[in-house]
Design an enzyme around this catalytic site. Structure first.
Site, PDB file in Angstrom:
ATOM      1  N   LYS A  91      15.422  29.196   6.236  1.00  0.00           N
ATOM      2  CA  LYS A  91      16.765  28.917   6.756  1.00  0.00           C
ATOM      3  C   LYS A  91      16.941  29.454   8.178  1.00  0.00           C
ATOM      4  O   LYS A  91      17.878  29.075   8.872  1.00  0.00           O
ATOM      5  CB  LYS A  91      17.854  29.472   5.830  1.00  0.00           C
ATOM      6  CG  LYS A  91      18.001  30.971   5.815  1.00  0.00           C
ATOM      7  CD  LYS A  91      19.249  31.349   5.014  1.00  0.00           C
ATOM      8  CE  LYS A  91      19.498  32.844   5.083  1.00  0.00           C
ATOM      9  NZ  LYS A  91      20.778  33.216   4.436  1.00  0.00           N
ATOM     10  N   ARG A 140      29.001  29.855   6.730  1.00  0.00           N
ATOM     11  CA  ARG A 140      29.858  30.508   5.737  1.00  0.00           C
ATOM     12  C   ARG A 140      31.264  30.714   6.279  1.00  0.00           C
ATOM     13  O   ARG A 140      32.256  30.505   5.566  1.00  0.00           O
ATOM     14  CB  ARG A 140      29.242  31.848   5.308  1.00  0.00           C
ATOM     15  CG  ARG A 140      27.984  31.699   4.458  1.00  0.00           C
ATOM     16  CD  ARG A 140      27.348  33.041   4.182  1.00  0.00           C
ATOM     17  NE  ARG A 140      26.161  32.920   3.330  1.00  0.00           N
ATOM     18  CZ  ARG A 140      25.082  33.680   3.440  1.00  0.00           C
ATOM     19  NH1 ARG A 140      25.032  34.617   4.384  1.00  0.00           N
ATOM     20  NH2 ARG A 140      24.052  33.531   2.633  1.00  0.00           N
ATOM     21  N   ARG A 163      24.107  45.310   5.973  1.00  0.00           N
ATOM     22  CA  ARG A 163      25.377  44.688   5.604  1.00  0.00           C
ATOM     23  C   ARG A 163      26.000  45.349   4.376  1.00  0.00           C
ATOM     24  O   ARG A 163      27.223  45.506   4.286  1.00  0.00           O
ATOM     25  CB  ARG A 163      25.165  43.186   5.382  1.00  0.00           C
ATOM     26  CG  ARG A 163      25.070  42.418   6.701  1.00  0.00           C
ATOM     27  CD  ARG A 163      24.934  40.940   6.500  1.00  0.00           C
ATOM     28  NE  ARG A 163      23.534  40.540   6.352  1.00  0.00           N
ATOM     29  CZ  ARG A 163      23.151  39.306   6.072  1.00  0.00           C
ATOM     30  NH1 ARG A 163      24.051  38.362   5.884  1.00  0.00           N
ATOM     31  NH2 ARG A 163      21.877  39.011   5.980  1.00  0.00           N
ATOM     32  N   CYS A 250      22.300  26.922  16.376  1.00  0.00           N
ATOM     33  CA  CYS A 250      23.175  27.858  15.665  1.00  0.00           C
ATOM     34  C   CYS A 250      24.642  27.629  16.023  1.00  0.00           C
ATOM     35  O   CYS A 250      25.488  28.428  15.680  1.00  0.00           O
ATOM     36  CB  CYS A 250      22.782  29.296  16.003  1.00  0.00           C
ATOM     37  SG  CYS A 250      21.483  29.953  14.965  1.00  0.00           S
TER      38      CYS A 250
END
Length: 316
Positions: A91, A140, A163, A250
Site C-alpha cells: 500500500k 481515511r 501512533r 498521495c
C-alpha cells in the site's frame, strides 16, 4: 536454468525499512525462502535502510514527497547491488517502478481491513460529536469526514508503536491501523476492532507484501517464483491498475479492493475529495484474467462521473 542458492558465505541480501512491521515482513520473506529451499537463516542477510519517510514524522506525506519517500533509498541500494531484493508494504508502493526494477512477487495477503483503535470505544459511531481522530492517511481522513463531518481529524504519523503511544497520551480519541500490521506484529493486546470493507473500503493493496528485484537478475527471479502467491498477484493487478489510472500520488484519497470468487474477480473502488465533501464509488466484476483491464475501466468511469471540478484542489 539451474538456480544458484544463497549460502552463509554468499547470503541473499534483503533490504527493508527499520520499523518493527517492516522487519516482520522481511523476516517472513526470509522464512518463506528458507523453507522453500530448505536453507538456514544464515543464508540470508536482513539489511536495514533508512528512508526519508521514516525520518520526517511531523508533516503529511504529500508535503514532503509522497509514497516514494518510503522506497527511494531502498530502490537506490537495489539498483546499485547493495541488496538483492527489497521487501515492501504494497500500500506504500508507487504504481510505477524505476527503470531496471520490477515488482512481481507477492506473499499471501493478510487481513485487508482497517482497524478502529481506541482504549474505550469500539466503532466510528461511538465517537462523540467533535471527537479528535488521529490519522496520517488522506484516504481515511476523507472517508471519515464524508460520513462524520463533525469529527476533528489531526495528523498522526509514525509507525504502529509511535501512533499507539500518541493515543495512550490522549492526543486523540481514536486512530486507525491496518489489521494486517497488527496481525503480523502479534499485537492482540491492542484495543482494535476490524472495520468491514462495506463501511470503510481499504487502501489499494492493503495487507499485501511485495518483493522488488532487478529485472536482469534471473537467478533471484527463479528464487522468488517459489514463494509468489498467484491469487494475491491477480487481485493487485486490478487494484494497482485502478490506482494508476486514477492518480497514484498521495494527493488523492483513493480506496480499492479486489476479491476472487471462483473464476471471477470483483473490484470495488472509491475516490474522494480530501475534505470528504464528495465520494464517488463503483464496482466491476469479470474474469480474473481481465482484472487489470477492469481496474482501468472502473477508474475511467469514476473519473468521468467526477468531472474536472472534482480535482480542483490539485491546482490550489
Amino acid at each position: 536454468m539451474t538456480v544458484t542458492l544463497p549460502s552463509p558465505a554468499s547470503p541473499l541480501k534483503i533490504g527493508t525499512r527499520g520499523s518493527p512491521l517492516a522487519l516482520a515482513q522481511a523476516y517472513e520473506t526470509r522464512n518463506r525462502l528458507a523453507q522453500a529451499f530448505d536453507l538456514s537463516e544464515e543464508c540470508f542477510e536482513i539489511v536495514v535502510i533508512k528512508v526519508t519517510g521514516d525520518a520526517v514524522q511531523d508533516r503529511p506525506l504529500k508535503e514532503i514527497g509522497g509514497k516514494g519517500l518510503f522506497t527511494r533509498e531502498i530502490e537506490e541500494d537495489l539498483l546499485s547491488g547493495k541488496i538483492d531484493i527489497a521487501v515492501h508494504s504494497m500500500k506504500d508502493m508507487p504504481t510505477l517502478q524505476p527503470d531496471g526494477l520490477i515488482l512481481d512477487t507477492y506473499l499471501p495477503r493478510e487481513d485487508v481491513r482497517d482497524a478502529f483503535v481506541s482504549p474505550s470505544l469500539s466503532s466510528i459511531t461511538d465517537l462523540a460529536p467533535g471527537a479528535v481522530v488521529g490519522t496520517s492517511s488522506l484516504r481515511r481522513k476523507a472517508q471519515l469526514l464524508n460520513r462524520r463531518p463533525d469529527l476533528n481529524v489531526v495528523e498522526f504519523r509514525g509507525n504502529v508503536q509511535t501512533r499507539l503511544k500518541k493515543l495512550s497520551e490522549g492526543v486523540a480519541d481514536c486512530t486507525f491501523l491496518a489489521a494486517a500490521g497488527l496481525n503480523r506484529l502479534g499485537m492482540a493486546e491492542v484495543p482494535a476492532t476490524p472495520i468491514d470493507p462495506e463501511e470503510m473500503l481499504p487502501a489499494v493493496a492493503q495487507g499485501a507484501i511485495g518483493i522488488e528485484r532487478r529485472i536482469a537478475d534471473d537467478n533471484t527471479a527463479e528464487l522468488l517464483m517459489a514463494i509468489h502467491d498467484v491469487p494475491t498477484g491477480q487481485r493487485l493487478a486490478a487494484e494497482r491498475n485502478f490506482l494508476l489510472t486514477l492518480d497514484g500520488s498521495c494527493e488523492t484519497p483513493i480506496a480499492g479492493l479486489a476479491e476472487l470468487q471462483g473464476d471471477a474477480l470483483h473490484l470495488r473502488g472509491e475516490v474522494l475529495r480530501p475534505d470528504g465533501s464528495q465520494a464517488i464509488s463503483g464496482a466491476r466484476s469479470g474474469a480474473i484474467s481481465d482484472g487489470a483491464a477492469m481496474g482501468e475501466e472502473l477508474a475511467e468511469e469514476l473519473l468521468a462521473r467526477a468531472g474536472s471540478g472534482f480535482f480542483d484542489w490539485h491546482d490550489s
